[in-house]
Design a protein around this motif. Structure first.
Motif, PDB file in Angstrom:
ATOM      1  N   HIS A  67      26.506 -18.208 -46.349  1.00 60.49           N
ATOM      2  CA  HIS A  67      27.047 -17.827 -47.654  1.00 60.49           C
ATOM      3  C   HIS A  67      28.574 -17.692 -47.556  1.00 60.49           C
ATOM      4  O   HIS A  67      29.089 -17.128 -46.589  1.00 60.49           O
ATOM      5  CB  HIS A  67      26.426 -16.503 -48.102  1.00 60.49           C
ATOM      6  N   PRO A  68      29.302 -18.190 -48.560  1.00 62.15           N
ATOM      7  CA  PRO A  68      30.770 -18.096 -48.529  1.00 62.15           C
ATOM      8  C   PRO A  68      31.300 -16.664 -48.385  1.00 62.15           C
ATOM      9  O   PRO A  68      32.314 -16.442 -47.712  1.00 62.15           O
ATOM     10  CB  PRO A  68      31.201 -18.699 -49.866  1.00 62.15           C
ATOM     11  N   ASP A  69      30.631 -15.689 -49.009  1.00 59.93           N
ATOM     12  CA  ASP A  69      31.076 -14.292 -48.884  1.00 59.93           C
ATOM     13  C   ASP A  69      30.941 -13.795 -47.448  1.00 59.93           C
ATOM     14  O   ASP A  69      31.783 -13.042 -46.960  1.00 59.93           O
ATOM     15  CB  ASP A  69      30.287 -13.379 -49.827  1.00 59.93           C
ATOM     16  N   TYR A  70      29.875 -14.199 -46.784  1.00 60.45           N
ATOM     17  CA  TYR A  70      29.699 -13.819 -45.376  1.00 60.45           C
ATOM     18  C   TYR A  70      30.834 -14.414 -44.550  1.00 60.45           C
ATOM     19  O   TYR A  70      31.454 -13.721 -43.745  1.00 60.45           O
ATOM     20  CB  TYR A  70      28.341 -14.291 -44.839  1.00 60.45           C
ATOM     21  N   GLU A  78      34.328  -7.701 -35.480  1.00 62.37           N
ATOM     22  CA  GLU A  78      33.448  -6.817 -34.704  1.00 62.37           C
ATOM     23  C   GLU A  78      32.972  -5.678 -35.605  1.00 62.37           C
ATOM     24  O   GLU A  78      33.784  -5.030 -36.260  1.00 62.37           O
ATOM     25  CB  GLU A  78      34.193  -6.242 -33.495  1.00 62.37           C
ATOM     26  N   TRP A  79      31.668  -5.447 -35.623  1.00 56.98           N
ATOM     27  CA  TRP A  79      31.083  -4.402 -36.459  1.00 56.98           C
ATOM     28  C   TRP A  79      30.152  -3.548 -35.598  1.00 56.98           C
ATOM     29  O   TRP A  79      29.399  -4.071 -34.794  1.00 56.98           O
ATOM     30  CB  TRP A  79      30.263  -5.009 -37.594  1.00 56.98           C
ATOM     31  N   ASP A  80      30.194  -2.233 -35.800  1.00 61.32           N
ATOM     32  CA  ASP A  80      29.237  -1.358 -35.124  1.00 61.32           C
ATOM     33  C   ASP A  80      27.984  -1.241 -35.993  1.00 61.32           C
ATOM     34  O   ASP A  80      27.923  -1.783 -37.103  1.00 61.32           O
ATOM     35  CB  ASP A  80      29.844   0.018 -34.813  1.00 61.32           C
ATOM     36  N   GLU A  81      26.972  -0.550 -35.487  1.00 58.60           N
ATOM     37  CA  GLU A  81      25.685  -0.448 -36.182  1.00 58.60           C
ATOM     38  C   GLU A  81      25.831   0.130 -37.589  1.00 58.60           C
ATOM     39  O   GLU A  81      25.256  -0.377 -38.549  1.00 58.60           O
ATOM     40  CB  GLU A  81      24.713   0.405 -35.352  1.00 58.60           C
ATOM     41  N   GLU A  82      26.601   1.188 -37.720  1.00 58.72           N
ATOM     42  CA  GLU A  82      26.800   1.819 -39.032  1.00 58.72           C
ATOM     43  C   GLU A  82      27.508   0.866 -39.996  1.00 58.72           C
ATOM     44  O   GLU A  82      27.169   0.788 -41.180  1.00 58.72           O
ATOM     45  CB  GLU A  82      27.603   3.112 -38.887  1.00 58.72           C
ATOM     46  N   SER A  83      28.456   0.115 -39.498  1.00 57.38           N
ATOM     47  CA  SER A  83      29.174  -0.850 -40.342  1.00 57.38           C
ATOM     48  C   SER A  83      28.240  -1.942 -40.843  1.00 57.38           C
ATOM     49  O   SER A  83      28.324  -2.357 -42.005  1.00 57.38           O
ATOM     50  CB  SER A  83      30.339  -1.471 -39.569  1.00 57.38           C
ATOM     51  N   TRP A  84      27.339  -2.404 -39.979  1.00 53.90           N
ATOM     52  CA  TRP A  84      26.369  -3.426 -40.404  1.00 53.90           C
ATOM     53  C   TRP A  84      25.481  -2.887 -41.525  1.00 53.90           C
ATOM     54  O   TRP A  84      25.169  -3.592 -42.482  1.00 53.90           O
ATOM     55  CB  TRP A  84      25.515  -3.899 -39.233  1.00 53.90           C
ATOM     56  N   LEU A  85      25.061  -1.640 -41.403  1.00 54.62           N
ATOM     57  CA  LEU A  85      24.242  -1.033 -42.463  1.00 54.62           C
ATOM     58  C   LEU A  85      25.026  -0.941 -43.771  1.00 54.62           C
ATOM     59  O   LEU A  85      24.495  -1.212 -44.845  1.00 54.62           O
ATOM     60  CB  LEU A  85      23.743   0.346 -42.032  1.00 54.62           C
ATOM     61  N   ASN A  86      26.304  -0.599 -43.657  1.00 50.60           N
ATOM     62  CA  ASN A  86      27.149  -0.516 -44.861  1.00 50.60           C
ATOM     63  C   ASN A  86      27.372  -1.896 -45.479  1.00 50.60           C
ATOM     64  O   ASN A  86      27.516  -2.012 -46.699  1.00 50.60           O
ATOM     65  CB  ASN A  86      28.473   0.164 -44.539  1.00 50.60           C
ATOM     66  N   ILE A  87      27.373  -2.939 -44.668  1.00 46.13           N
ATOM     67  CA  ILE A  87      27.467  -4.302 -45.195  1.00 46.13           C
ATOM     68  C   ILE A  87      26.237  -4.603 -46.052  1.00 46.13           C
ATOM     69  O   ILE A  87      26.355  -5.177 -47.137  1.00 46.13           O
ATOM     70  CB  ILE A  87      27.632  -5.323 -44.046  1.00 46.13           C
ATOM     71  N   LEU A  88      25.057  -4.200 -45.581  1.00 53.63           N
ATOM     72  CA  LEU A  88      23.841  -4.396 -46.375  1.00 53.63           C
ATOM     73  C   LEU A  88      23.919  -3.638 -47.694  1.00 53.63           C
ATOM     74  O   LEU A  88      23.469  -4.137 -48.727  1.00 53.63           O
ATOM     75  CB  LEU A  88      22.603  -3.955 -45.591  1.00 53.63           C
ATOM     76  N   VAL A  89      24.483  -2.445 -47.664  1.00 55.73           N
ATOM     77  CA  VAL A  89      24.622  -1.638 -48.876  1.00 55.73           C
ATOM     78  C   VAL A  89      25.587  -2.307 -49.862  1.00 55.73           C
ATOM     79  O   VAL A  89      25.302  -2.409 -51.051  1.00 55.73           O
ATOM     80  CB  VAL A  89      25.106  -0.204 -48.537  1.00 55.73           C
TER      81      VAL A  89
END
Length: 119
Positions: A67-70, A78-89
């Motif tokens: 996806h272009p946004d991704y 670099e993303w930590d676990e919490e950041s990845w969850l916030n990306i989903l949000v």
């Protein structure tokens, strides 16, 4: 997040054609399908974490990397676990496939018929 065992929980984006097809199969599995459109209904990081634990996946595994946004906002950083969850949000439209939870089992439905594995 309480999940009733006789209900099928269907997390999807109403904009994706595969999601509409998968929803039709979902309705053949359970009398009641609890639909959650992840783009319209705000999900929390905790909810995503619980779903990921049930799936046995990482947040990154749910995302459409083409996806272009991704590519513009997420790739190459670099993303930590919490950041990845916030990306989903923040970017639920990047989720590549619907997720179904039924009878305490969860599956990422890469094809519409994948949901039948829950029966």
């Amino acid at each position: 997040m309480k999940i009733h065992p006789s209900e099928l929980y269907f997390y999807h984006s109403s904009h994706q054609p595969i999601d509409k097809q998968t929803k039709a199969y979902a309705k053949s599995l359970a009398n009641f399908v609890n639909e959650i459109d992840v783009v319209r209904e705000k999900m929390t990081a905790t909810q995503w974490d619980q779903i990921l634990n049930m799936l046995g996946l990482r947040p990154k595994d749910l995302l459409n990397r083409a996806h272009p946004d991704y590519q513009a906002m997420i790739a190459g950083k670099e993303w930590d676990e919490e950041s990845w969850l916030n990306i989903l949000v923040k970017f639920p439209h990047l989720i590549k496939s619907p997720i179904a939870i039924y009878r305490n089992k969860a599956i990422l439905c890469k094809t519409p018929t994948d949901i039948l594995k829950l029966d």
